[in-house]
Write a protein that holds these residues in place. Structure first.
Motif, mmCIF file in Angstrom:
data_model
loop_
_atom_site.group_PDB
_atom_site.id
_atom_site.type_symbol
_atom_site.label_atom_id
_atom_site.label_comp_id
_atom_site.label_asym_id
_atom_site.label_seq_id
_atom_site.Cartn_x
_atom_site.Cartn_y
_atom_site.Cartn_z
ATOM 1 N N MET A 225 -23.221 34.922 4.920
ATOM 2 C CA MET A 225 -22.503 34.202 3.864
ATOM 3 C C MET A 225 -22.084 35.188 2.776
ATOM 4 O O MET A 225 -22.759 36.185 2.532
ATOM 5 N N HIS A 226 -20.945 34.880 2.138
ATOM 6 C CA HIS A 226 -20.488 35.605 0.964
ATOM 7 C C HIS A 226 -20.065 34.594 -0.099
ATOM 8 O O HIS A 226 -19.768 33.439 0.208
ATOM 9 N N TYR A 227 -20.019 35.065 -1.334
ATOM 10 C CA TYR A 227 -19.632 34.223 -2.466
ATOM 11 C C TYR A 227 -18.707 35.030 -3.368
ATOM 12 O O TYR A 227 -18.898 36.252 -3.532
ATOM 13 N N VAL B 60 -24.468 36.981 0.405
ATOM 14 C CA VAL B 60 -25.549 36.003 0.232
ATOM 15 C C VAL B 60 -26.323 35.990 1.561
ATOM 16 O O VAL B 60 -26.000 35.224 2.475
ATOM 17 N N PRO B 61 -27.324 36.858 1.716
ATOM 18 C CA PRO B 61 -28.001 36.996 3.006
ATOM 19 C C PRO B 61 -28.756 35.717 3.398
ATOM 20 O O PRO B 61 -29.490 35.132 2.591
ATOM 21 N N THR C 243 -34.598 22.761 3.308
ATOM 22 C CA THR C 243 -33.326 23.093 2.681
ATOM 23 C C THR C 243 -33.579 24.132 1.599
ATOM 24 O O THR C 243 -34.554 24.025 0.849
ATOM 25 N N ARG C 244 -32.705 25.133 1.526
ATOM 26 C CA ARG C 244 -32.839 26.156 0.485
ATOM 27 C C ARG C 244 -31.551 26.226 -0.322
ATOM 28 O O ARG C 244 -30.463 25.949 0.185
ATOM 29 N N PHE C 245 -31.718 26.609 -1.581
ATOM 30 C CA PHE C 245 -30.578 26.731 -2.474
ATOM 31 C C PHE C 245 -30.581 28.115 -3.118
ATOM 32 O O PHE C 245 -31.582 28.518 -3.730
ATOM 33 N N ALA C 246 -29.466 28.819 -2.965
ATOM 34 C CA ALA C 246 -29.276 30.090 -3.664
ATOM 35 C C ALA C 246 -28.613 29.805 -4.996
ATOM 36 O O ALA C 246 -27.514 29.230 -5.039
#
Length: 486
Positions: free
Chosen positions: A205-207, A222-223, A269-272
């Protein structure tokens, strides 16, 4: 009504088509229109100024093997308001895949429900190979351009928001081959665009952030632990929120060309959570109950906490029904009732690292919209779609007051279906719900479509204006309200 046909396309679909997502409310169009002096029942308010745009899956050719509604070619519908008048336009999104398939007269790329090896031409753009970038999922307006996007990370295609004149791709200066997921976010206060993408290669993932001038201002890794299947993101005034959800593609099947999502009940579930211009090292991770979330409503900062509202799926992967066919069970994954999607709130404490969560409503609902001026800031109201049961469609809209917990419902007559409904603040408005709800309808009883304008402060009173469109349009996915000054 004054109508001009811009272009007509030949359909390769069967004349006696029976596919549930190419008939009824999902019957595709073959014509592009420009229309003015639209017929109106009621009156268009003088203080309504801006453009409502909706994206649509609108296929022109049969699939290679099995059609899924998210395979359809993108088509944008735009209705613009000024001084009590409205004009309407619709255009296909002429992606590279659209052009190639029209030239060959057949499907060339694998669909959502097909093995990627079934494709007749290769395509490496996006989160999975050999799938056509239909640019049919979402649309926003940024820096004076309407930008259509695809949920599996394709190119962004730019248009004039009012006339839908095509303006080519929008890359923001990203390297060739870097796609962008649907659900880019617009901060109406700063005029920044926030985005993410994802795929099957590390870091997965990237942001990024695009400035008000349309240039790429920030882009980070965003690893994730492996390939994931996020669909949406959220933001606050100072932070961005990116999910790592409990339903994702089975890694062991990807190498065989099969992209099958499975719900992993033992994976939280995880949240960055990362500052808007933060680095990868500044990401903080929070865990919550396992679920899948298609769409977030909004997020904001509250002291030490970040508050995030979205739609928690109680059954992200409903059990198959043995007596049903493969296609019938496949389409259950489009039924928001099967998923038990409910408005939900997460609270992330940046000081203690604790997560708290709770349902905001026990009513099944999805596709929430807010007054865009409150994006990333504390909101009181969300305007959520009232889903149909048994298939992917909307039969009305729910006004949810998150402070009082009350809900008001505008339900359409049987056989009439709504689109994702946007909130358009009236000129000079100060209250959060001082404005109008706008939606396109698909009336399969009378074979017509209208644009409804509803007082957002009193939705149960029904439409104050019903504006006729040139013909019945197809159902679709996401819409966006762009104020005239944007």
């Amino acid at each position: 009504m004054r109508v001009q046909i811009h272009e007509t396309f030949e359909s390769g679909l069967p004349a006696d088509d029976t596919h549930p997502y190419r008939t009824g409310a999902w019957r595709p169009q073959t014509r592009e229109y420009d229309a003015w002096d639209l017929d109106v029942v009621g009156e268009i308010p003088d203080d309504l100024a801006g453009t409502y745009i909706r994206n649509t899956e609108n296929p022109l050719l049969p699939s290679i093997e099995r059609y899924h509604p998210f395979d359809g070619d993108g088509m944008l519908h735009s209705i613009s308001f000024a001084a009590g008048e409205a004009q309407y336009h619709n255009r296909f999104v002429r992606t590279d895949g659209f052009v190639a398939e029209r030239e060959m007269g057949q499907a060339l790329f694998a669909g959502v429900a097909e093995n990627v090896n079934a494709a007749k031409e290769s395509c490496e753009l996006g989160a999975r190979p050999n799938m056509k970038d239909a640019s049919s999922t979402d649309v926003v307006v940024h820096n004076g351009k309407a930008l259509s996007s695809f949920w599996l990370c394709g190119d962004l295609y730019a248009f004039d928001p009012v006339t839908l004149e095509a303006q080519g791709r929008e890359t923001f200066g990203l390297p060739d081959g870097v796609g962008i997921s649907a659900h880019t976010k617009i901060d109406e206060v700063t005029n920044e665009l926030l985005f993410f993408n994802y795929g099957t290669e590390q870091p997965y993932m990237h942001y990024g952030v695009v400035g008000a001038d349309g240039g790429l201002a920030h882009y980070i890794d965003v690893p994730l632990p492996g390939p994931r299947l996020p669909h949406d993101m959220a933001f606050t005034e100072h932070y961005s929120i990116l999910p790592d959800l409990s339903m994702f593609w089975e890694p062991s099947l990807i190498e065989h060309g099969i992209y099958l999502p499975s719900f992993h009940r033992d994976v939280p579930t995880r949240f960055a959570i990362v500052p808007r211009y933060g680095t990868t090292e500044e990401i903080r991770w929070f865990e919550a109950d396992p679920t899948y979330v298609l769409h977030w409503i909004n997020a904001y900062e509250d002291g030490d906490e970040i508050v995030l509202d979205g739609f928690f799926q109680e059954t992200p992967s409903p059990d198959p029904i043995p007596e049903w066919s493969f296609d019938q069970n496949l389409f259950r994954y489009l039924d928001l009732y099967s998923m038990n999607a409910k408005a939900h709130r997460w609270r992330f404490n940046l000081r203690t690292g604790e997560t708290k969560e709770e349902h905001l409503s026990e009513r099944i609902q999805e596709f929430g919209m807010i007054n865009g001026r409150y994006g990333g800031r504390r909101h009181r109201y969300s305007f959520n779609a009232l889903p149909c049961e048994g298939w992917f469609g909307f039969k009305g809209v729910i006004k949810h007051d998150v402070d009082s917990g009350t809900e008001e419902i505008l339900e359409l007559p049987d056989g009439v279906f709504a689109s994702e409904t946007v909130m358009a603040p009236r000129l000079g408005s100060t209250a959060e719900d001082d404005g109008y709800l706008i939606t396109f309808t698909m009336d399969v009883n009378d074979d017509r479509s209208e644009c409804l304008v509803v007082d957002a402060a009193d939705i149960t009173a029904g439409p104050i204006a019903r504006i006729s469109l040139p013909e019945r349009i197809s159902s679709g996915t996401h819409g966006f309200w762009s104020p005239a000054d944007a």
